[in-house]
Design an enzyme around this catalytic site. Structure first.
Site, PDB file in Angstrom:
ATOM      1  N   ASP A 153      46.110  44.951  49.802  1.00  0.00           N
ATOM      2  CA  ASP A 153      46.659  43.747  49.004  1.00  0.00           C
ATOM      3  C   ASP A 153      47.239  44.255  47.618  1.00  0.00           C
ATOM      4  O   ASP A 153      48.227  43.637  47.420  1.00  0.00           O
ATOM      5  CB  ASP A 153      45.282  42.887  48.548  1.00  0.00           C
ATOM      6  CG  ASP A 153      45.878  41.371  47.844  1.00  0.00           C
ATOM      7  OD1 ASP A 153      46.144  40.620  48.487  1.00  0.00           O
ATOM      8  OD2 ASP A 153      45.947  41.697  46.727  1.00  0.00           O
ATOM      9  N   HIS A 155      50.163  41.677  48.147  1.00  0.00           N
ATOM     10  CA  HIS A 155      49.667  40.267  47.774  1.00  0.00           C
ATOM     11  C   HIS A 155      50.716  39.348  48.199  1.00  0.00           C
ATOM     12  O   HIS A 155      50.452  38.028  48.508  1.00  0.00           O
ATOM     13  CB  HIS A 155      49.118  40.556  46.420  1.00  0.00           C
ATOM     14  CG  HIS A 155      48.455  39.370  46.133  1.00  0.00           C
ATOM     15  ND1 HIS A 155      47.204  38.764  46.546  1.00  0.00           N
ATOM     16  CD2 HIS A 155      48.834  38.203  45.206  1.00  0.00           C
ATOM     17  CE1 HIS A 155      46.724  37.622  45.820  1.00  0.00           C
ATOM     18  NE2 HIS A 155      47.980  37.193  45.080  1.00  0.00           N
ATOM     19  N   SER A 189      45.542  32.716  46.851  1.00  0.00           N
ATOM     20  CA  SER A 189      45.382  33.579  45.571  1.00  0.00           C
ATOM     21  C   SER A 189      44.432  32.636  44.759  1.00  0.00           C
ATOM     22  O   SER A 189      43.567  32.006  45.153  1.00  0.00           O
ATOM     23  CB  SER A 189      46.763  34.161  45.009  1.00  0.00           C
ATOM     24  OG  SER A 189      46.478  35.018  44.009  1.00  0.00           O
ATOM     25  N   GLN A 190      44.987  32.497  43.556  1.00  0.00           N
ATOM     26  CA  GLN A 190      44.236  31.542  42.520  1.00  0.00           C
ATOM     27  C   GLN A 190      44.009  30.349  42.940  1.00  0.00           C
ATOM     28  O   GLN A 190      43.082  29.536  42.751  1.00  0.00           O
ATOM     29  CB  GLN A 190      45.033  31.577  40.934  1.00  0.00           C
ATOM     30  CG  GLN A 190      44.318  30.791  40.179  1.00  0.00           C
ATOM     31  CD  GLN A 190      45.132  30.855  38.927  1.00  0.00           C
ATOM     32  OE1 GLN A 190      44.854  31.775  37.967  1.00  0.00           O
ATOM     33  NE2 GLN A 190      46.020  29.849  38.956  1.00  0.00           N
ATOM     34  N   LEU A 224      48.754  32.172  41.351  1.00  0.00           N
ATOM     35  CA  LEU A 224      49.395  32.407  39.905  1.00  0.00           C
ATOM     36  C   LEU A 224      50.756  32.794  39.969  1.00  0.00           C
ATOM     37  O   LEU A 224      51.272  33.519  40.677  1.00  0.00           O
ATOM     38  CB  LEU A 224      48.603  33.462  39.471  1.00  0.00           C
ATOM     39  CG  LEU A 224      48.711  33.890  38.044  1.00  0.00           C
ATOM     40  CD1 LEU A 224      48.258  32.926  37.014  1.00  0.00           C
ATOM     41  CD2 LEU A 224      47.838  35.184  37.566  1.00  0.00           C
TER      42      LEU A 224
END
Length: 296
Positions: A222, A277, A105-106, A38
């Protein structure tokens, strides 16, 4: 001259392995395809590219430049289709040797969508790098930026609507206090997990199990993926107690092949403290300890 031929042949045989190694060391490395997360773009992965090139020279690495930055808010099924069109030619060129998917991630959810809906994919190893595989439920800076008037306890009121499902983050918003609504409304994660009747479930499971290996990477510091154990297929129960992967319904019922992969020893899990993250793909220690060995 006749007597010298066996000696020359012997010398050639001794040198042949060295000659092959010198000609192209990259022959043993499968292509690597990287899918961003993202608000990311291909520009965010310069360090990762450097690490791969240094450790495995000559590797064909493709960081896909699609749905960058704000475009990453597009619905996830739309992104799956777009990435599929870009990835398929790379897979075809790789042939029987296959490719590796490294998804951040996404992007890890997009890659699951690809893996489950592509009957002829040739992905050897899927590396899920800090990806909310069981969904997201928590207040983060991203959420406050996107939905400033909504917080964790109220976001379902937007996400679990037809309009809400047009945002990628709502496609994997998993509110444990409104599980029934999530199951009925979620356009992406619920059907991907086969948490409700899905006509393609059998085929999707078969496609997922074409994988040889899945590597799950995440950690307690994260700060975005909530709970962070979602990166390991763990998630909250209705009391917001985290239950690890083996206690999740999708594992116990083997809805899309998670338990089957685990039973054959095809899942490796890394829990790495001290990494925020946005630094997973730039942290050299993470690359060396958790990623490098799988990219052969």
């Amino acid at each position: 001259m006749t007597a010298s031929r066996p000696k020359a042949l012997q010398t050639f045989c001794l040198l042949l392995p060295l000659l092959v190694w010198m000609v192209d060391r990259s022959l043993c490395y499968k292509p690597v395809i990287v899918v961003h997360g993202l608000f990311d773009s291909s520009a965010n992965f310069k360090n990762l590219l450097q690490y791969i090139n240094e450790s495995h020279p000559g590797t064909n690495v493709t960081v896909l430049d699609l749905f960058d930055n704000k475009e990453s808010l597009q619905p996830l099924w739309k992104q799956v289709q777009g990435f599929k069109e870009a990835i398929y030619p790379i897979m075809q060129n790789a042939g029987r040797d296959g490719v590796h998917l490294l998804c951040y991630s996404q992007g890890g959810l997009i890659c699951r969508g690809l893996l489950q809906t592509m009957p002829d994919h040739n992905v050897d190893t899927f590396i899920s790098l800090s990806s909310p595989q069981m969904g997201q439920y928590g207040d983060t800076d991203y959420l406050r930026y996107l939905f400033p008037t909504y917080v964790k306890s109220n976001l379902y009121r937007l996400c679990y609507t037809q309009m809400g499902q047009t945002f990628s983050i709502c496609n994997f918003w998993n509110d444990p206090h409104h599980h029934g609504i999530y199951v009925n409304v979620s356009d992406f994660l619920a059907p991907l997990n086969s948490e409700r009747p899905e006509p393609n479930a059998t085929d999707w499971k078969k496609n997922f199990l074409r994988l040889r290996k899945m590597v799950l990477i995440g950690g307690p510091d994260d700060g975005v993926i909530t709970p962070w154990e979602s990166s390991h297929f763990g998630f909250y129960d209705e009391n917001e107690t985290v239950l690890e992967m083996k206690y999740q319904m999708v594992y116990q019922d083997d809805t899309f092949g998670l338990r089957s992969m685990d039973y054959r020893g095809a899942i490796t899990v890394y829990g790495v403290p001290g990494v925020v993250h946005t630094m997973w793909h730039s942290n050299q220690t993470v690359f060396k300890n958790c990623i490098e060995k799988w990219l052969t």
